[in-house]
Design a protein around this motif. Sequence first.
Motif, mmCIF file in Angstrom:
data_model
loop_
_atom_site.group_PDB
_atom_site.id
_atom_site.type_symbol
_atom_site.label_atom_id
_atom_site.label_comp_id
_atom_site.label_asym_id
_atom_site.label_seq_id
_atom_site.Cartn_x
_atom_site.Cartn_y
_atom_site.Cartn_z
ATOM 1 N N ASN A 1 0.805 -1.232 0.000
ATOM 2 C CA ASN A 1 0.000 0.000 0.000
ATOM 3 C C ASN A 1 0.836 1.279 0.000
ATOM 4 O O ASN A 1 0.363 2.332 0.419
ATOM 5 C CB ASN A 1 -0.996 0.022 1.164
ATOM 6 C CG ASN A 1 -2.130 -0.947 0.947
ATOM 7 O OD1 ASN A 1 -2.504 -1.242 -0.187
ATOM 8 N ND2 ASN A 1 -2.680 -1.455 2.024
ATOM 9 N N PHE B 1 -7.359 -5.050 -7.849
ATOM 10 C CA PHE B 1 -8.074 -5.841 -6.850
ATOM 11 C C PHE B 1 -8.072 -7.325 -7.238
ATOM 12 O O PHE B 1 -7.807 -8.199 -6.404
ATOM 13 C CB PHE B 1 -9.515 -5.331 -6.692
ATOM 14 C CG PHE B 1 -10.322 -6.130 -5.713
ATOM 15 C CD1 PHE B 1 -10.193 -5.909 -4.348
ATOM 16 C CD2 PHE B 1 -11.197 -7.108 -6.155
ATOM 17 C CE1 PHE B 1 -10.928 -6.655 -3.440
ATOM 18 C CE2 PHE B 1 -11.929 -7.857 -5.257
ATOM 19 C CZ PHE B 1 -11.799 -7.634 -3.894
ATOM 20 N N LYS C 1 -6.386 2.831 -3.555
ATOM 21 C CA LYS C 1 -7.790 2.595 -3.195
ATOM 22 C C LYS C 1 -8.340 1.340 -3.877
ATOM 23 O O LYS C 1 -9.171 0.636 -3.312
ATOM 24 C CB LYS C 1 -8.643 3.805 -3.576
ATOM 25 C CG LYS C 1 -8.391 5.015 -2.722
ATOM 26 C CD LYS C 1 -9.250 6.181 -3.173
ATOM 27 C CE LYS C 1 -8.892 7.425 -2.370
ATOM 28 N NZ LYS C 1 -9.585 8.616 -2.897
ATOM 29 N N SER D 1 -8.609 -2.235 -2.246
ATOM 30 C CA SER D 1 -9.670 -2.587 -1.286
ATOM 31 C C SER D 1 -11.040 -2.204 -1.837
ATOM 32 O O SER D 1 -11.908 -1.750 -1.099
ATOM 33 C CB SER D 1 -9.401 -1.905 0.057
ATOM 34 O OG SER D 1 -9.294 -0.508 -0.114
ATOM 35 N N GLN E 1 -15.231 -5.274 0.037
ATOM 36 C CA GLN E 1 -14.967 -5.754 1.393
ATOM 37 C C GLN E 1 -15.244 -7.251 1.528
ATOM 38 O O GLN E 1 -14.662 -7.920 2.370
ATOM 39 C CB GLN E 1 -15.818 -4.975 2.402
ATOM 40 C CG GLN E 1 -15.539 -3.478 2.385
ATOM 41 C CD GLN E 1 -14.074 -3.158 2.641
ATOM 42 O OE1 GLN E 1 -13.482 -3.691 3.574
ATOM 43 N NE2 GLN E 1 -13.482 -2.311 1.814
ATOM 44 N N ARG F 1 -8.544 -14.362 1.741
ATOM 45 C CA ARG F 1 -9.783 -13.724 2.166
ATOM 46 C C ARG F 1 -10.876 -14.789 2.177
ATOM 47 O O ARG F 1 -11.019 -15.563 1.234
ATOM 48 C CB ARG F 1 -10.155 -12.623 1.189
ATOM 49 C CG ARG F 1 -11.445 -11.939 1.517
ATOM 50 C CD ARG F 1 -11.823 -11.030 0.391
ATOM 51 N NE ARG F 1 -10.867 -9.934 0.322
ATOM 52 C CZ ARG F 1 -11.222 -8.682 0.175
ATOM 53 N NH1 ARG F 1 -12.486 -8.367 0.060
ATOM 54 N NH2 ARG F 1 -10.332 -7.754 0.105
#
Length: 166
Positions: free
Chosen positions: A9, A117, A140, A143, A146, A156
């Motif tokens: 990031n 992403f 940005k 992410s 969610q 995830r």
Amino acid sequence: MDRKLLKDNELYPDHSIVWQADTAIAENVQELLIPQVLWQAHKEDIRLLSLRKLLYVLPDDELTDMEADLSEFDGIAIQFPGFLDGRGYSHARTLRDHLNFRGEIRAVGDVLVDQLFFMKRCGFSSFVLKPGQNPDAAIKALSTFQLSYQGSSDLRKPVHRIRESL
């Protein structure tokens, strides 16, 4: 135009080059992206270089041919020649899920903000943005969502697994 490396990031200048056997290495070069063919031909010489080394994977490369040597690299850089070519996603999944590679997997080439992403979900951990991409939007984009409906390489949990644990 300066290339930007997005990693953890944070944005950094990208000081890597694709190594060729006759390439002189400039002082500002910090990392070498080594094509598979050159690695196999010059393995002993490349081991002597003190720079950070990433295996440079092209869409047509076969990763299983390199499985025994993956631990010799600081990371893997996967080339995206165009945004319509998705073979790089498959390479990242193969590295994470089948070859258990846990080091850095970097996307290079035609890397667009809209793809980040999904690249991250497939196991990419760093990205050299195509010139002209908005760096703030890139951060940005990592992410964007969610929750996810499908499992992937980024560990995830998909929504159905979260729901089962409630």
